[in-house]
Motif scaffolding. Structure first.
Motif, PDB file in Angstrom:
ATOM      1  N   THR A  79       0.842  -1.191   0.000  1.00 35.62           N
ATOM      2  CA  THR A  79       0.000   0.000   0.000  1.00 35.62           C
ATOM      3  C   THR A  79       0.881   1.246   0.000  1.00 35.62           C
ATOM      4  O   THR A  79       1.931   1.272   0.640  1.00 35.62           O
ATOM      5  CB  THR A  79      -0.939   0.030   1.226  1.00 35.62           C
ATOM      6  N   PHE A  80       0.419   2.261  -0.712  1.00 31.42           N
ATOM      7  CA  PHE A  80       1.190   3.497  -0.857  1.00 31.42           C
ATOM      8  C   PHE A  80       0.293   4.691  -0.559  1.00 31.42           C
ATOM      9  O   PHE A  80      -0.833   4.770  -1.054  1.00 31.42           O
ATOM     10  CB  PHE A  80       1.758   3.607  -2.276  1.00 31.42           C
ATOM     11  N   THR A  81       0.804   5.616   0.223  1.00 32.17           N
ATOM     12  CA  THR A  81       0.021   6.777   0.648  1.00 32.17           C
ATOM     13  C   THR A  81       0.502   8.085   0.042  1.00 32.17           C
ATOM     14  O   THR A  81      -0.111   9.126   0.272  1.00 32.17           O
ATOM     15  CB  THR A  81       0.053   6.883   2.179  1.00 32.17           C
ATOM     16  N   SER A  82       1.594   8.046  -0.716  1.00 33.06           N
ATOM     17  CA  SER A  82       2.114   9.260  -1.357  1.00 33.06           C
ATOM     18  C   SER A  82       3.107   8.860  -2.438  1.00 33.06           C
ATOM     19  O   SER A  82       3.638   7.741  -2.412  1.00 33.06           O
ATOM     20  CB  SER A  82       2.818  10.156  -0.328  1.00 33.06           C
ATOM     21  N   PRO A  83       3.392   9.757  -3.378  1.00 33.77           N
ATOM     22  CA  PRO A  83       4.403   9.452  -4.395  1.00 33.77           C
ATOM     23  C   PRO A  83       5.772   9.158  -3.781  1.00 33.77           C
ATOM     24  O   PRO A  83       6.527   8.329  -4.315  1.00 33.77           O
ATOM     25  CB  PRO A  83       4.436  10.724  -5.251  1.00 33.77           C
ATOM     26  N   SER A  84       6.097   9.810  -2.668  1.00 35.55           N
ATOM     27  CA  SER A  84       7.398   9.587  -2.032  1.00 35.55           C
ATOM     28  C   SER A  84       7.540   8.157  -1.541  1.00 35.55           C
ATOM     29  O   SER A  84       8.625   7.566  -1.626  1.00 35.55           O
ATOM     30  CB  SER A  84       7.595  10.556  -0.862  1.00 35.55           C
ATOM     31  N   THR A  85       6.448   7.578  -1.028  1.00 37.25           N
ATOM     32  CA  THR A  85       6.526   6.188  -0.579  1.00 37.25           C
ATOM     33  C   THR A  85       6.800   5.254  -1.750  1.00 37.25           C
ATOM     34  O   THR A  85       7.516   4.261  -1.619  1.00 37.25           O
ATOM     35  CB  THR A  85       5.239   5.760   0.154  1.00 37.25           C
ATOM     36  N   VAL A  86       6.252   5.586  -2.908  1.00 32.47           N
ATOM     37  CA  VAL A  86       6.514   4.792  -4.118  1.00 32.47           C
ATOM     38  C   VAL A  86       7.984   4.909  -4.511  1.00 32.47           C
ATOM     39  O   VAL A  86       8.664   3.903  -4.763  1.00 32.47           O
ATOM     40  CB  VAL A  86       5.624   5.244  -5.289  1.00 32.47           C
ATOM     41  N   ASP A  87       8.489   6.128  -4.572  1.00 31.54           N
ATOM     42  CA  ASP A  87       9.886   6.345  -4.964  1.00 31.54           C
ATOM     43  C   ASP A  87      10.842   5.604  -4.026  1.00 31.54           C
ATOM     44  O   ASP A  87      11.814   4.990  -4.475  1.00 31.54           O
ATOM     45  CB  ASP A  87      10.215   7.844  -4.945  1.00 31.54           C
ATOM     46  N   HIS A  88      10.573   5.675  -2.739  1.00 23.82           N
ATOM     47  CA  HIS A  88      11.479   5.052  -1.769  1.00 23.82           C
ATOM     48  C   HIS A  88      11.474   3.528  -1.905  1.00 23.82           C
ATOM     49  O   HIS A  88      12.524   2.886  -1.833  1.00 23.82           O
ATOM     50  CB  HIS A  88      11.099   5.475  -0.352  1.00 23.82           C
ATOM     51  N   LEU A  89      10.294   2.943  -2.086  1.00 24.70           N
ATOM     52  CA  LEU A  89      10.249   1.490  -2.280  1.00 24.70           C
ATOM     53  C   LEU A  89      10.966   1.097  -3.563  1.00 24.70           C
ATOM     54  O   LEU A  89      11.727   0.117  -3.588  1.00 24.70           O
ATOM     55  CB  LEU A  89       8.805   1.004  -2.308  1.00 24.70           C
ATOM     56  N   MET A  90      10.745   1.864  -4.622  1.00 28.82           N
ATOM     57  CA  MET A  90      11.365   1.511  -5.893  1.00 28.82           C
ATOM     58  C   MET A  90      12.881   1.685  -5.867  1.00 28.82           C
ATOM     59  O   MET A  90      13.604   0.986  -6.585  1.00 28.82           O
ATOM     60  CB  MET A  90      10.734   2.326  -7.023  1.00 28.82           C
ATOM     61  N   ASP A  91      13.370   2.589  -5.041  1.00 32.73           N
ATOM     62  CA  ASP A  91      14.826   2.708  -4.869  1.00 32.73           C
ATOM     63  C   ASP A  91      15.397   1.392  -4.345  1.00 32.73           C
ATOM     64  O   ASP A  91      16.453   0.932  -4.795  1.00 32.73           O
ATOM     65  CB  ASP A  91      15.150   3.838  -3.885  1.00 32.73           C
ATOM     66  N   VAL A 133      13.881  -1.618  -4.553  1.00 28.91           N
ATOM     67  CA  VAL A 133      13.645  -2.648  -5.571  1.00 28.91           C
ATOM     68  C   VAL A 133      14.757  -2.633  -6.619  1.00 28.91           C
ATOM     69  O   VAL A 133      15.301  -3.686  -7.007  1.00 28.91           O
ATOM     70  CB  VAL A 133      12.269  -2.436  -6.241  1.00 28.91           C
ATOM     71  N   LYS A 134      15.132  -1.457  -7.077  1.00 22.37           N
ATOM     72  CA  LYS A 134      16.173  -1.348  -8.102  1.00 22.37           C
ATOM     73  C   LYS A 134      17.547  -1.701  -7.542  1.00 22.37           C
ATOM     74  O   LYS A 134      18.356  -2.359  -8.211  1.00 22.37           O
ATOM     75  CB  LYS A 134      16.175   0.071  -8.678  1.00 22.37           C
ATOM     76  N   GLU A 135      17.807  -1.274  -6.307  1.00 23.88           N
ATOM     77  CA  GLU A 135      19.114  -1.550  -5.696  1.00 23.88           C
ATOM     78  C   GLU A 135      19.351  -3.054  -5.543  1.00 23.88           C
ATOM     79  O   GLU A 135      20.463  -3.544  -5.770  1.00 23.88           O
ATOM     80  CB  GLU A 135      19.201  -0.879  -4.329  1.00 23.88           C
ATOM     81  N   TYR A 136      18.300  -3.788  -5.173  1.00 23.65           N
ATOM     82  CA  TYR A 136      18.446  -5.223  -4.909  1.00 23.65           C
ATOM     83  C   TYR A 136      17.919  -6.104  -6.049  1.00 23.65           C
ATOM     84  O   TYR A 136      17.911  -7.328  -5.926  1.00 23.65           O
ATOM     85  CB  TYR A 136      17.722  -5.590  -3.611  1.00 23.65           C
ATOM     86  N   GLY A 137      17.487  -5.494  -7.149  1.00 22.21           N
ATOM     87  CA  GLY A 137      17.012  -6.269  -8.285  1.00 22.21           C
ATOM     88  C   GLY A 137      15.789  -7.107  -7.979  1.00 22.21           C
ATOM     89  O   GLY A 137      15.752  -8.307  -8.280  1.00 22.21           O
ATOM     90  N   LEU A 138      14.763  -6.475  -7.421  1.00 24.54           N
ATOM     91  CA  LEU A 138      13.582  -7.192  -6.949  1.00 24.54           C
ATOM     92  C   LEU A 138      12.344  -6.946  -7.819  1.00 24.54           C
ATOM     93  O   LEU A 138      11.217  -7.134  -7.368  1.00 24.54           O
ATOM     94  CB  LEU A 138      13.281  -6.792  -5.496  1.00 24.54           C
ATOM     95  N   GLU A 139      12.551  -6.543  -9.040  1.00 21.88           N
ATOM     96  CA  GLU A 139      11.420  -6.218  -9.912  1.00 21.88           C
ATOM     97  C   GLU A 139      10.468  -7.407 -10.094  1.00 21.88           C
ATOM     98  O   GLU A 139       9.243  -7.236 -10.120  1.00 21.88           O
ATOM     99  CB  GLU A 139      11.928  -5.744 -11.280  1.00 21.88           C
ATOM    100  N   GLU A 140      11.003  -8.587 -10.238  1.00 23.72           N
ATOM    101  CA  GLU A 140      10.162  -9.770 -10.455  1.00 23.72           C
ATOM    102  C   GLU A 140       9.264 -10.052  -9.254  1.00 23.72           C
ATOM    103  O   GLU A 140       8.127 -10.499  -9.410  1.00 23.72           O
ATOM    104  CB  GLU A 140      11.036 -10.995 -10.753  1.00 23.72           C
TER     105      GLU A 140
END
Length: 261
Positions: A188-200, A202-209
């Protein structure tokens, strides 16, 4: 299916810190889910904010102060100890922000009918004269939409960054571990910043799948847009921008999609 137990022990990411997560987590439990509290966003005041001090010294010259979040209110009043009667008129974007002010004995003069910047601007502009002077304290990642829109109709807007947002390091590590093990069912996401932080993370650890296995819910069109920009599917995005509506929308998606069986 009754709402009680509707989430069937699914693990739900609660992206808020300890001070804000309680009611969110209780709602998840009420629906039969397992809340996993991982703050995706934390706040800290900007140190040595000389610009804010200048604005506070000139507070009597402002017609309005606009508060866009609870954090903005709390941070602002950590710098300002003025009596409520000596403040300019106050406008807020959200209901929760209004409640935080009212707990301080301050009643907002304006609250929009929907809690997004676009509606705020549309309904607030008729109250603003062409030479109105407005103070807009904000976070470092806040949009410029409100200030730009008000200045376009002749208002003078002083934007002041009073806090910054960041992802706590302990959250980064816990999130990476749980996603890598497929231990989060609903994000669940409550703001664009929460999305950006999670995706940081995901990208750092290669967790897209791993994200492809998660159900995603969010609050508000701006947050939804941010998720879509990352190519993520949004399963629940209610018309009312509250956590309760987001959870109800998530449950409805699960029921309609057949994932409850």
């Amino acid at each position: 299916m009754s709402k009680t137990g509707a989430l069937l022990d699914k693990k739900v990411l609660v992206p808020r810190g300890k001070g804000q997560a309680k009611s969110f987590s209780q709602l998840v439990e009420r629906y039969g889910g397992i809340p996993v509290e991982i703050p995706l966003i934390a706040f800290r005041p900007i140190a040595g904010n000389q610009r804010l001090q200048v604005c506070l010294e000139a507070l009597d010259t402002y017609d309005w102060i606009i508060f866009t979040s609870n954090v903005t209110v709390e941070t602002f009043f950590s710098f300002c100890d003025r009596d409520a009667a000596k403040l300019p008129k106050i406008a807020v974007i959200g209901k929760k922000t209004a409640e935080v002010l009212q707990e301080r004995g301050i009643r907002p003069a304006f609250v929009p009918s929907a809690f997004v910047a676009e509606v705020f601007v549309e309904e607030f502009i008729p109250l603003v004269g062409p030479y109105a002077k407005i103070l807009l304290p904000k976070g470092n990642l806040a949009r410029e939409y409100i200030a730009a829109s008000l200045m376009a109709v002749g208002a003078k807007v002083d934007e002041v960054v009073i806090y910054e947002t960041y992802l706590p390091e302990e959250s980064r590590l816990k999130l990476a571990q749980m996603l890598s093990r497929d231990e989060l069912d609903i994000l669940t996401f409550t703001s664009p910043s929460t999305v950006d932080h999670l995706m940081d993370v995901v990208k750092e650890y290669g967790l897209e799948e791993q994200l492809k296995n998660c159900i995603i819910g969010c609050i508000g069109p701006v947050t939804e847009k941010k998720l879509l920009e990352y190519g993520l599917q949004v399963h629940a995005s209610p018309e009312q921008y509250t956590v309760k509506d987001m959870m109800e929308s998530t449950v409805a998606y699960l029921e309609n999609d057949g994932r409850m069986t």
